[in-house]
Write an enzyme that holds these catalytic residues in place. Structure first.
Site, mmCIF file in Angstrom:
data_model
loop_
_atom_site.group_PDB
_atom_site.id
_atom_site.type_symbol
_atom_site.label_atom_id
_atom_site.label_comp_id
_atom_site.label_asym_id
_atom_site.label_seq_id
_atom_site.Cartn_x
_atom_site.Cartn_y
_atom_site.Cartn_z
ATOM 1 N N HIS A 14 1.354 -1.498 0.254
ATOM 2 C CA HIS A 14 0.400 -0.054 0.317
ATOM 3 C C HIS A 14 0.949 1.184 -0.215
ATOM 4 O O HIS A 14 0.858 1.701 0.945
ATOM 5 C CB HIS A 14 -0.801 0.139 0.990
ATOM 6 C CG HIS A 14 -2.054 1.773 1.284
ATOM 7 N ND1 HIS A 14 -3.096 0.803 1.457
ATOM 8 C CD2 HIS A 14 -1.919 2.133 0.665
ATOM 9 C CE1 HIS A 14 -4.268 1.926 1.647
ATOM 10 N NE2 HIS A 14 -3.405 3.503 0.761
ATOM 11 N N HIS B 13 6.342 3.568 4.254
ATOM 12 C CA HIS B 13 7.085 2.588 4.490
ATOM 13 C C HIS B 13 7.540 2.339 2.477
ATOM 14 O O HIS B 13 8.445 2.252 2.636
ATOM 15 C CB HIS B 13 5.785 1.754 4.591
ATOM 16 C CG HIS B 13 4.312 2.442 4.151
ATOM 17 N ND1 HIS B 13 3.826 2.278 3.340
ATOM 18 C CD2 HIS B 13 3.543 2.656 5.704
ATOM 19 C CE1 HIS B 13 2.536 2.732 3.685
ATOM 20 N NE2 HIS B 13 2.400 3.289 4.869
ATOM 21 N N HIS C 12 -8.367 -6.506 6.982
ATOM 22 C CA HIS C 12 -7.860 -5.063 7.906
ATOM 23 C C HIS C 12 -7.842 -5.899 9.929
ATOM 24 O O HIS C 12 -9.336 -5.914 10.179
ATOM 25 C CB HIS C 12 -9.101 -3.642 7.836
ATOM 26 C CG HIS C 12 -8.260 -2.719 8.996
ATOM 27 N ND1 HIS C 12 -7.944 -2.087 8.189
ATOM 28 C CD2 HIS C 12 -8.458 -2.259 10.089
ATOM 29 C CE1 HIS C 12 -7.060 -0.869 8.801
ATOM 30 N NE2 HIS C 12 -7.281 -1.298 10.168
ATOM 31 N N GLY D 124 -1.376 -7.789 7.359
ATOM 32 C CA GLY D 124 0.056 -7.469 7.160
ATOM 33 C C GLY D 124 0.389 -7.085 9.438
ATOM 34 O O GLY D 124 0.845 -7.828 9.473
ATOM 35 N N GLU E 128 -2.789 -1.493 -3.400
ATOM 36 C CA GLU E 128 -3.579 -0.828 -2.575
ATOM 37 C C GLU E 128 -3.099 0.633 -2.380
ATOM 38 O O GLU E 128 -2.231 1.333 -2.283
ATOM 39 C CB GLU E 128 -3.900 -1.389 -1.050
ATOM 40 C CG GLU E 128 -4.185 -2.498 -0.269
ATOM 41 C CD GLU E 128 -4.229 -2.871 0.331
ATOM 42 O OE1 GLU E 128 -4.827 -4.564 0.891
ATOM 43 O OE2 GLU E 128 -3.948 -2.270 1.689
#
Length: 241
Positions: free
Chosen positions: A43, A50, A190, A213, A70
């Site tokens: 993402h 990141h 999520h 993640g 994403e």
């Protein structure tokens, strides 16, 4: 079988803390696949705190399973994914400074925008997935954009699961049934974890993919990456009656 896509954002966060290449993001992605992951998720965000744009380009030839990118479909993001051409792009409504995804799309309020984005992805041969909550009408509108899948935002499930698993999963079961009736594939992500994943998987019909993640990387600190991926895959075995 439901696919496990490992989100490696947290690996990039750790690497960036020292400004060097430890841990090696590309090696971790390859190891995740070798250890049984069915896909790699990233993402990238505008501030590159990141995952960096260069990471995305370098990962593309290395990922041999499924590459899922994403992000909010800004022009910069669309330029990136149309160049990289991952197997799947998951559209999220995050603001540029969002810490993490905290809600799904209000599809009705963004119908024209999302329809145009989905069309561009389809023309490029990229599967599209729209990040949504469990509202049935919102899912019906997601289908009208021409999207291939939805990704269900599962934090509400994860929050309620410890107190009342049945109540927690019920709206997601109904949402998945609505999506499937409209020809949409169903992904989820999520706050899914080793604690709540098996129950979720057992109840959601024809769940195509989960993207995980933060919890997975946290577990890997104690269990090791190989053992952690093995345990997450075990949660996705078909255990329905």
């Amino acid at each position: 079988m439901t696919n496990l896509s490992v989100n490696i954002n947290k690996i990039a966060t750790l690497r960036n803390a020292r400004g060097e290449n430890a841990p090696d993001l590309l090696k971790v992605a390859e190891d995740c696949e070798a250890f049984g992951a069915d896909g790699i998720t990233v993402h990238p965000r505008p501030d590159e705190r990141h995952i960096k744009r260069d990471d995305v380009f370098r990962l593309r030839p290395l990922v041999k399973t499924e590459f899922n990118i994403e992000g909010y479909p800004s022009e910069e993001f669309m330029d990136l994914v149309l160049k990289v051409k991952p197997e799947q792009v998951t559209l999220v409504p995050d603001a540029p400074d969002a810490v993490t995804s905290s809600a799904g799309w209000d599809v009705g309020a963004n119908m024209e925008f999302l329809t145009g984005v989905v069309e561009r992805l389809r023309d490029a041969g990229i599967r599209s997935s729209i990040f949504v909550g469990t509202d049935a009408e919102n899912i019906r509108l997601a289908a009208k954009t021409g999207a291939d899948r939805i990704e269900l935002y599962t934090k509400p499930y994860a929050d309620l699961y410890p107190k009342n698993p049945e109540e927690a999963v019920a709206p997601f079961v109904e949402a998945a049934r609505v999506a499937l009736s409209l020809g949409l594939g169903v992904n989820a992500g999520h706050d899914l974890s080793l604690e709540n994943l098996a129950y979720f998987h057992r109840h959601i019909p024809r769940l195509s993919e989960v993207s995980i993640g933060h919890a997975l990387i946290c577990d890997a600190l104690y269990l090791g990456l190989h053992e952690t991926i093995k345990r997450y895959k075990e949660q996705l075995l078909d255990s329905r009656d």
